[in-house]
Scaffold this active site. Structure first.
Site, short mmCIF file in Angstrom:
data_model
loop_
_atom_site.label_atom_id
_atom_site.label_comp_id
_atom_site.label_asym_id
_atom_site.label_seq_id
_atom_site.Cartn_x
_atom_site.Cartn_y
_atom_site.Cartn_z
N HIS A 122 0.81 -1.23 0.00
CA HIS A 122 0.00 0.00 0.00
C HIS A 122 0.84 1.28 0.00
CE1 HIS A 122 0.96 0.03 4.27
NE2 HIS A 122 0.54 1.27 4.31
C1 UD1 Z 1 -2.35 5.68 5.81
C2 UD1 Z 1 -1.08 6.10 6.54
C3 UD1 Z 1 -0.03 5.00 6.46
C4 UD1 Z 1 -0.61 3.69 6.94
C5 UD1 Z 1 -1.85 3.39 6.13
C6 UD1 Z 1 -2.50 2.09 6.53
C7 UD1 Z 1 -0.45 8.49 6.51
C8 UD1 Z 1 0.45 9.47 5.90
N1 UD1 Z 1 -0.49 7.28 5.93
O1 UD1 Z 1 -2.03 5.54 4.44
O2 UD1 Z 1 1.07 5.34 7.26
O3 UD1 Z 1 0.34 2.67 6.78
O4 UD1 Z 1 -2.78 4.44 6.35
O5 UD1 Z 1 -3.60 1.86 5.71
O6 UD1 Z 1 -1.09 8.79 7.48
N2 UD1 Z 1 -9.50 4.93 1.70
C9 UD1 Z 1 -10.67 4.22 1.73
N3 UD1 Z 1 -11.18 3.91 2.95
C10 UD1 Z 1 -10.60 4.29 4.11
C11 UD1 Z 1 -9.41 5.02 4.06
C12 UD1 Z 1 -8.87 5.33 2.85
O7 UD1 Z 1 -11.22 3.86 0.72
O8 UD1 Z 1 -11.13 3.97 5.19
C13 UD1 Z 1 -8.92 5.28 0.41
C14 UD1 Z 1 -9.01 6.75 0.14
O9 UD1 Z 1 -9.68 6.96 -1.05
C15 UD1 Z 1 -7.57 7.22 0.03
C16 UD1 Z 1 -6.76 5.94 -0.05
O10 UD1 Z 1 -7.57 4.88 0.39
O11 UD1 Z 1 -7.33 8.03 -1.06
C17 UD1 Z 1 -5.53 6.03 0.81
O12 UD1 Z 1 -5.89 6.32 2.15
P1 UD1 Z 1 -5.06 7.35 3.06
O13 UD1 Z 1 -5.62 7.38 4.43
O14 UD1 Z 1 -4.90 8.62 2.31
O15 UD1 Z 1 -3.64 6.76 3.14
P2 UD1 Z 1 -3.16 5.31 3.34
O16 UD1 Z 1 -2.47 4.93 2.08
O17 UD1 Z 1 -4.22 4.41 3.86
#
Ligand code: UD1
Length: 389
Positions: free
Chosen positions: A222
């Site tokens: 991820h």
């Molecule tokens: C975040 C953390 C990372 C952690 C990871 C675990 C930061 C900088 N990054 O990254 O350290 O390892 O979480 O997952 O804080 N999304 C969903 N549902 C959710 C959450 C996110 O669909 O519940 C999608 C969103 O569209 C988003 C993408 O996943 O654009 C990424 O989520 P985001 O929270 O931005 O970062 P992570 O890559 O999850």
């Protein structure tokens, strides 16, 4: 400018979670605060950085986390907007509840955002999992770690190398305390409850007549550096497809990765009978999958530690790790994204020459108790609000 209220020494301990990897760290801390004598009342604040049923609700149930007392519901956004929204919404929580301190865990955006707000208001901050460094500032988590550690009052560490990192950044050693690993507290507390891999695969519509569930690898990816660029993600998925000819793989897809695979038209690379593609898994499902795996291929920080604690070989698809003890003492090997390195390390494990490792010092299931004991003593010896005023 409005004068900020002083922190209250008698106020609750305000515990912050935001994203999935925070939940398994905070669960044992909340329990240890509740069990501490004299009692240390706590409030759970969820920033809402993760919000999906898969990424959030299921883990709350698995880890027996209480419903958050306060949910800031920030959701997904750019780093700047997400961090700013957490800060904006967290400030009034401090004004209302006047906590004795704020406890943050890990390295996600919520960790830094809440630390910054609290420290500017004079509320002490305790950072759990302090001092880890990848020395790669292109990782958003590295920026969050460095800045949180600079402003936190108490730094609770999982491995001794963290103390050297903190010293290098000019941080007074008296703020840092080696307590062990709360993530491993959760793992040991829940190991007996882990869901059998066959059950997880069946629930994921995997046909067990086609998929050998007795011998498999687990994959998670991820990190933006691995999944946000088609030129990186494509070749990585090709390597995984080729490895799957020798060992069937269970690939639990993070929403970021799933979105990018679709966007880049890479879905055919993870199709077929040898790769079981599942949605993000619950804590107990993932624990069951990892515990019974031949090996794990991942770019997750937490899974490097969990596989070390479980004694399962782990190949980390990154150029660096902020958790060097998992390499020095545990079962972890850094393989980056290089096909040759991945295939070599994979071959060694398959021929029974994988790392056995040992469980690091103080990864014993009692880290959260040590944190509660130290924090309780520290708060008891702080001057009261009246004295401060
Ligand atoms: C975040 C953390 C990372 C952690 C990871 C675990 C930061 C900088 N990054 O990254 O350290 O390892 O979480 O997952 O804080 N999304 C969903 N549902 C959710 C959450 C996110 O669909 O519940 C999608 C969103 O569209 C988003 C993408 O996943 O654009 C990424 O989520 P985001 O929270 O931005 O970062 P992570 O890559 O999850």
């Amino acid at each position: 400018m409005k004068r900020d209220p002083l922190p209250s020494v008698r106020g609750p301990v305000l515990c912050v979670v935001g994203a999935r990897p925070n939940f398994m760290k905070m669960a044992p801390i909340l329990r240890a605060l509740a069990a501490h004598q004299p009692s240390l009342p706590s409030l759970l604040v969820h920033t809402g950085q993760h919000y999906d049923a898969d990424m959030n609700d299921k883990l709350f149930v698995d880890l027996k986390l209480p419903r958050p007392d306060i949910n800031l519901e920030v959701g997904s956004a750019t780093h700047a907007v997400q961090t700013a929204e957490v800060m904006r919404r967290f400030e009034p929580v401090l004004d209302t509840h006047r906590p004795s301190c704020v406890v943050v865990v890990g390295d996600v955006n919520s960790t830094l955002a809440c630390s910054l707000v609290a420290s500017k208001k004079g509320v002490p901050v305790a950072h759990v999992e302090a001092g880890l460094r990848s020395y790669d500032r292109s990782m958003p988590e590295e920026i969050n770690r460095v800045l949180t550690d600079q402003i936190a009052d108490l730094l609770y560490t999982t491995e001794r190398s963290a103390h050297d990192n903190l010293a290098r950044e000019g941080i007074d050693g008296s703020r840092a305390h080696f307590v062990g690993n709360v993530m491993i507290d959760s793992l040991l507390a829940n190991r007996a409850l882990a869901v059998a891999p066959q059950e997880t695969l069946t629930r994921g519509n995997v046909d067990l007549a086609q998929f050998d569930s007795s011998r498999y690898g687990v994959v998670t990816l991820h990190r933006p550096s691995n999944v946000d660029d088609a030129a990186t993600l494509g070749p990585l998925l090709e390597v995984l497809r080729d490895l799957s000819a020798k060992l069937p793989l269970v690939f639990a897809l993070h929403p970021r990765t799933r979105g990018n695979i679709d966007r880049f038209g890479l879905a055919p690379l993870v199709g077929g009978d040898r790769i079981a593609v599942l949605p993000p898994q619950g804590y107990l499902e993932m624990l069951g999958l990892m515990s019974n795996a031949t090996l794990v291929l991942t770019d997750s920080g937490g899974m490097q530690e969990e596989t070390t604690a479980l004694g399962i070989p782990c190949l980390t698809l990154r150029e660096n790790t902020e958790r060097p003890i998992t390499i020095e003492q545990g079962t972890n090997t850094l393989v980056g994204r290089d096909r040759g390195a991945i295939e070599r390390a994979f071959g060694e494990i398959m021929s029974g020459k994988g790392k056995l490792g040992r469980v690091p010092e103080l990864w014993d299931g009692h880290a959260a108790e040590r944190i509660a004991a130290h924090l309780g003593g520290w708060l008891a010896h702080r001057p009261s609000t009246a004295e401060v005023a």
